[in-house]
Enzyme design. Sequence first.
Site, PDB file in Angstrom:
ATOM      1  N   LYS A  78     -39.026   1.045 123.712  1.00  0.00           N
ATOM      2  CA  LYS A  78     -39.816   0.836 124.921  1.00  0.00           C
ATOM      3  C   LYS A  78     -38.885   0.821 126.128  1.00  0.00           C
ATOM      4  CE  LYS A  78     -43.415  -2.326 126.691  1.00  0.00           C
ATOM      5  NZ  LYS A  78     -44.186  -3.546 126.387  1.00  0.00           N
ATOM      6  N   SER A 153     -49.112  -3.034 126.662  1.00  0.00           N
ATOM      7  CA  SER A 153     -48.321  -2.159 127.507  1.00  0.00           C
ATOM      8  C   SER A 153     -47.431  -1.187 126.735  1.00  0.00           C
ATOM      9  CB  SER A 153     -47.433  -3.000 128.437  1.00  0.00           C
ATOM     10  OG  SER A 153     -46.536  -3.817 127.694  1.00  0.00           O
ATOM     11  N   SER A 177     -49.018  -7.013 123.861  1.00  0.00           N
ATOM     12  CA  SER A 177     -48.585  -5.656 124.182  1.00  0.00           C
ATOM     13  C   SER A 177     -47.973  -4.877 123.019  1.00  0.00           C
ATOM     14  CB  SER A 177     -47.595  -5.675 125.358  1.00  0.00           C
ATOM     15  OG  SER A 177     -48.264  -5.959 126.551  1.00  0.00           O
TER      16      SER A 177
END
Length: 489
Positions: A78, A153, A177
């Site tokens: 990420k 996210s 997330s």
Amino acid sequence: MKSMGRIKHIQDLFNKKQVSCTELTNKYLKTIESVNKELNAYINITEDTALKAAQKVDEKISKGIKLRPLEGVPLVLKDNILTKGIKTTCCSNMLKGYIPNYDATVWSILKEQNAVLLGKANMDEFAMGCSCGTSCFGGSKNPHDTSKVPGGSSGGSAAAVSANIAAYSLGTDTGGSIRQPSSFCGIVGLKPTYGAFSRYGVVAFASTLDQVGPMAATVEDAALIYDNLAIKDLKDTTSLGMMGEKTFSNLRKDINGIRIGLPKQYFEGLDEDVRASINEAIKVYESLGAKFVKLDMPNIKYSLPIYYILATSEASSNLARFDGIRFGHRTKEYKDINELISKSREEGFGEEVKRRLLLGTYMLSSRHNKAYIKEAKKIRGATLKSFDDAFTKCDVILSSTVPSTAFEHGFVPEDQMQAYMTDICTVPVNIAGLPAISVPCGKDRNGMPIGMQLIGDRFKESTILNAAYQFEKVADLGILDDLNMGVKL
């Protein structure tokens, strides 16, 4: 392939000399080049880094040296996890082009194992969002239906793992997330106990809630990643490492007699298809000898507002450093320092980040601190006690991960709170600092994945991973089997 996860399968291919690490890495890179045009899961592809690591792995294999558990396995990180010499932008104009000069601890551990970094994954800006749609690089798409969002996210991570243009990923979870996009994309996502993974070198959103965790195709993969990254880090004062049992070696334990808690608050407001899949999952556990305990946890209903009070307040403090002076985008024209800061932040941050920062700044003001933050902390304590009481009656808590399946790109909620409702089942876990895993448990009438959440007591990752593994093995849903994209192993 069904008898093992991707990680073990890939290393099995290496050991049998059926493919070299360099060959497999090139296969992933070539597939990313074509598939990512549609999914937008990657915002940066690190070909040179990947191939250098692959070459080291091949040299070890040629010398007959045993590979470490994650060695040579291609992954994506990420884009809020710092990577020395590789852009880390949090998918924000505020940090576009930023190249860190040090590594996050979790990446440092993986790099030392010669893990093959394919690139950085798309995400909601500064990890604020539930769709991956707030990224300055444009949103990612769900591999099961590209008209739908992958969740957020960590949406790019979920899309990449689901489509197998990465064997696994590390995401972050502040209020769901990791678990929410894992549910939307039909993969496994583990949010470890707060403190199990180091947060050093991870761009902070809300420091008392943030946690790094694995996103993978199978429970077995998630367990392997957890066992290798749950290490105490002196650079992170909240780091505790693995305080419980190793997880991978405990995956095959009999769960006959396991007590599974079913809080009534978690079963309110579920979509019909989600409810049906969760009920089928309960039947699977019943066939495995589980005992069910009905729970009443009234404090859970306050979790979402409590979360947004605490998370936005911490975000307001953490992101204050991005002012065009210390860090981040600097506006080109300004009259004085106040205009420099305000214009730099106005230009650098997107709408969702601004919304949350404004809310957090409001909460932190001396006028409102007592009315909101102090009360929120009291209720946080009560929520923690609710879970403590629940775990005297059960070993695992079961719920849906999200009340619904993935929604379409461009969906506009009737009000802002409706947009945040996808986190309603996940945020209590972050508030309490507990471990939780999302595992695919079915599909809705449109073929979109549905996730089941298993919550454990502190550092009981072994318990929830084993319970998830037993379900995965018996249910054998093959959620990812229908996807005709990505690398075929």
